[in-house]
Scaffold this motif. Structure first.
Motif, mmCIF file in Angstrom:
data_model
loop_
_atom_site.group_PDB
_atom_site.id
_atom_site.type_symbol
_atom_site.label_atom_id
_atom_site.label_comp_id
_atom_site.label_asym_id
_atom_site.label_seq_id
_atom_site.Cartn_x
_atom_site.Cartn_y
_atom_site.Cartn_z
ATOM 1 N N GLY A 9 -3.869 9.882 -9.222
ATOM 2 C CA GLY A 9 -3.051 8.942 -10.228
ATOM 3 C C GLY A 9 -3.241 9.324 -11.696
ATOM 4 O O GLY A 9 -2.841 8.778 -12.570
ATOM 5 N N ARG A 10 -3.876 10.429 -12.006
ATOM 6 C CA ARG A 10 -4.144 10.768 -13.332
ATOM 7 C C ARG A 10 -3.898 12.369 -13.575
ATOM 8 O O ARG A 10 -3.928 13.123 -14.679
ATOM 9 N N GLY A 11 -3.391 12.959 -12.567
ATOM 10 C CA GLY A 11 -3.175 14.601 -12.402
ATOM 11 C C GLY A 11 -4.462 15.310 -12.632
ATOM 12 O O GLY A 11 -5.391 14.903 -12.046
ATOM 13 N N ARG A 12 -4.540 16.386 -13.309
ATOM 14 C CA ARG A 12 -5.668 17.161 -13.585
ATOM 15 C C ARG A 12 -6.706 16.453 -14.469
ATOM 16 O O ARG A 12 -6.283 15.853 -15.367
ATOM 17 N N GLU A 31 0.684 19.435 -19.156
ATOM 18 C CA GLU A 31 1.383 18.225 -18.404
ATOM 19 C C GLU A 31 2.456 17.715 -19.245
ATOM 20 O O GLU A 31 2.502 17.965 -20.528
ATOM 21 N N ASN A 35 0.193 16.412 -25.229
ATOM 22 C CA ASN A 35 -1.145 17.253 -25.545
ATOM 23 C C ASN A 35 -1.636 17.580 -26.850
ATOM 24 O O ASN A 35 -2.807 18.165 -26.862
ATOM 25 N N SER A 72 -6.672 19.899 -23.443
ATOM 26 C CA SER A 72 -5.565 19.211 -23.108
ATOM 27 C C SER A 72 -5.939 18.683 -21.511
ATOM 28 O O SER A 72 -5.009 18.113 -21.106
ATOM 29 N N ASN A 116 -8.640 13.637 -19.516
ATOM 30 C CA ASN A 116 -7.845 12.412 -19.654
ATOM 31 C C ASN A 116 -8.378 11.193 -20.432
ATOM 32 O O ASN A 116 -9.253 11.487 -20.957
ATOM 33 N N TYR A 126 -7.619 8.428 -26.649
ATOM 34 C CA TYR A 126 -6.678 9.258 -27.456
ATOM 35 C C TYR A 126 -6.393 8.731 -28.814
ATOM 36 O O TYR A 126 -5.582 9.442 -29.543
ATOM 37 N N TYR A 179 2.230 8.523 -23.930
ATOM 38 C CA TYR A 179 1.685 9.406 -22.835
ATOM 39 C C TYR A 179 2.307 9.178 -21.503
ATOM 40 O O TYR A 179 2.113 9.796 -20.495
ATOM 41 N N PHE A 214 1.814 6.510 -19.321
ATOM 42 C CA PHE A 214 1.100 5.905 -18.128
ATOM 43 C C PHE A 214 0.682 4.698 -18.540
ATOM 44 O O PHE A 214 0.363 4.353 -19.511
ATOM 45 N N THR A 215 0.287 3.861 -17.427
ATOM 46 C CA THR A 215 -0.479 2.624 -17.320
ATOM 47 C C THR A 215 -1.949 2.810 -17.363
ATOM 48 O O THR A 215 -2.310 3.505 -16.288
HETATM 49 C C1 LIG Z 1 -3.587 15.555 -22.231
HETATM 50 S S1 LIG Z 1 -2.992 15.410 -20.690
HETATM 51 C C2 LIG Z 1 -4.292 15.224 -19.598
HETATM 52 C C3 LIG Z 1 -4.462 15.951 -18.565
HETATM 53 C C4 LIG Z 1 -3.308 15.930 -17.477
HETATM 54 N N1 LIG Z 1 -3.830 14.807 -16.633
HETATM 55 C C5 LIG Z 1 -2.905 17.095 -16.564
HETATM 56 O O1 LIG Z 1 -2.859 17.027 -15.521
HETATM 57 O O2 LIG Z 1 -2.489 18.136 -17.501
HETATM 58 C C6 LIG Z 1 -2.256 13.733 -20.713
HETATM 59 C C7 LIG Z 1 -1.552 13.261 -19.626
HETATM 60 O O3 LIG Z 1 -2.587 13.044 -18.574
HETATM 61 C C8 LIG Z 1 -2.128 11.679 -17.892
HETATM 62 N N2 LIG Z 1 -3.356 10.663 -18.071
HETATM 63 C C9 LIG Z 1 -3.934 11.145 -19.080
HETATM 64 N N3 LIG Z 1 -5.163 9.872 -18.865
HETATM 65 C C10 LIG Z 1 -4.654 8.746 -17.677
HETATM 66 C C11 LIG Z 1 -5.237 8.000 -17.315
HETATM 67 N N4 LIG Z 1 -6.223 7.227 -17.830
HETATM 68 N N5 LIG Z 1 -4.453 7.417 -16.407
HETATM 69 C C12 LIG Z 1 -3.370 8.040 -15.812
HETATM 70 N N6 LIG Z 1 -3.046 9.112 -16.179
HETATM 71 C C13 LIG Z 1 -3.560 9.720 -17.418
HETATM 72 C C14 LIG Z 1 -1.128 11.217 -18.445
HETATM 73 O O4 LIG Z 1 0.019 11.706 -17.831
HETATM 74 C C15 LIG Z 1 -0.778 11.899 -19.785
HETATM 75 O O5 LIG Z 1 0.251 12.039 -20.264
#
Ligand SMILES: C[S@@+](CC[C@H](N)C(=O)[O-])C[C@H]1O[C@@H](n2cnc3c(N)ncnc32)[C@H](O)[C@@H]1O
Length: 401
Positions: free
Chosen positions: A13-16, A148, A192, A220, A223, A264, A282, A284-285
């Protein structure tokens, strides 16, 4: 990325994201990162340059008005440097002929852009810097593209047509110049970029503006969490070299495997404002522990009852008010696991008026014991940690495990 401290991994749910490779101690520096791209946060035309256009250090008030400031030989007072070295470095990189001419064309030939909010002028600066990165360092440009951020071609249209008509990048660009690419770049920037803040002393009101934005290839991947366990510091005016690096330090101990998150924005914003900002900026919820608790608070306490919010009170409403603090107090009685943030605010939020910075201990001493000096990541204030005794031993608290 894998270092002695952090491991990059996929998080549902948060990517990387970045997790602790081993137990981490309060104050430990877990990342030092240099920008691949830096650009000014000021409007395209600004009368008095306060910062060096290369290193973004504050020009001292004596030097900014005297001959010791070194102007760009082509665009003169629009880009000034704190030293001949900075001018030479910029002319060989970020301020080489194409970006210098592109910014001049946007300033001189795009009156419509100058009427837009500063945010859009700053996006134009970013695009020039990003296309220049493609020419100057294709490998770093690929890193930027791998970050991202999903493109939105509608919002990119205006800036893309300005750049293609006034200052298209040279034909040696290693990637096809297109609306889709411009849109992708803007999305990477939006999700980012880190802001390097202007010095605290410039504003007493607590409303500090950003002097420059940077894209940091490793930072970057942090999260967001509304109760972060790490925070980032920059020392733009005081570091002798690599002054635009950012440094991420642990706020408190965490065990191996725990995700390391930053906030953030300042942690004092209320639930409604945080959710709005995270969605708008950004996409997301947030479902962090703090949001899960505050989602159950009444609308009034969360600041989203529109009948109660007068336009002119909006900014004030975005900060936590007395009702929020009453909620904190009453929830605290229900047990620390339900409400860890009362403890967080007490211990890790700067108490200097209008600062709202986050405190992290200085790095542990050579023998590994925790420092009992806390540093604010906004105003730089140092203070004794009341909850660590002189030998560096901390009180037991609910955020370590
Ligand atoms: C700076 S990037 C962080 C790294 C990113 N998750 C990636 O895969 O590259 C910011 C993005 O990560 C995701 N993200 C960051 N914090 C999150 C959270 N608490 N819940 C869900 N998505 C989150 C959102 O898509 C956001 O726009």
């Amino acid at each position: 990325m894998s270092s002695g401290f952090l491991k990059r991994t996929e998080i549902e749910g948060r990517g990387r994201g970045l997790v602790a490779s081993r137990p981490l101690k309060a104050g430990e520096i877990v990342l030092r990162d240099s920008p691949i791209l830096l650009y000014s946060a000021l409007p395209l035309i600004n009368q008095s340059s306060v910062y060096c256009s290369n290193c973004f250090r504050t020009l001292s008030s004596s030097s900014s008005s005297s001959t010791s400031v070194v102007p760009c030989p082509s665009c003169s007072h629009h880009h000034v440097f704190c030293s001949q070295n900075c001018l030479s470095a910029a002319l060989a990189s970020s301020h080489s002929p194409w970006p210098c001419q592109a910014l001049s064309r946007l300033r001189d030939c795009a009156p419509l852009l100058l009427e837009q909010p500063v945010e859009q002028q700053v996006q134009a600066r970013f695009l020039v810097a990003a296309y220049h990165l493609a020419l100057y360092s294709p490998s770093q440009f690929q890193i930027l593209l791998s970050l991202e951020g999903a493109p939105d071609t509608t919002t990119a249209q205006f800036l893309h047509s300005l750049i293609s008509s006034l200052c298209p990048p040279p034909s040696t660009l290693p990637v096809p110049f297109s609306l889709e690419l411009t849109a992708a770049l803007l999305a990477k920037d939006k999700h980012n970029a880190f802001g390097l803040m202007e010095p605290c002393s410039l504003h007493n009101s607590g409303q500090r503006a950003v002097r420059a934005y940077g894209i940091y290839p490793n930072a970057s991947f942090f999260n967001h969490d509304c109760l972060p366990n790490a925070c980032r510091f920059d020392y733009v005016d005081t570091a002798p070299d690599h002054n635009t690096d950012i440094i991420v330090r642990m706020i408190h101990d965490v065990p191996q495997g725990r995700e390391i998150c930053l906030s953030y924005f300042p942690v004092n914003e209320n639930y409604a404002s945080r959710q709005r900002r995270l969605m708008e900026d950004y996409g997301f919820t947030c479902h962090c522990d703090r949001c899960n608790v505050e989602a159950n608070w009444s609308d009034r306490e969360n600041g989203d009852d529109e009948d109660l919010v007068q336009e002119e009170e909006e900014e004030e409403e975005e900060l936590m008010d007395e009702d929020d603090h009453d909620q904190m107090e009453s929830s605290k009685g229900q047990g620390d696991t339900d409400f860890p943030h009362a403890y967080f605010f007490l211990r890790y939020m700067c108490d200097r008026e209008n600062c709202w910075g986050t405190l992290a201990p200085l790095p542990p001493k050579d023998d590994g014991t925790a420092s009992n000096i806390m540093e604010c990541n906004v105003c730089g204030n140092l203070k004794d940690d009341q909850m660590t005794d002189a030998s560096g031993v901390e009180d037991e608290h609910p955020m370590d495990d």
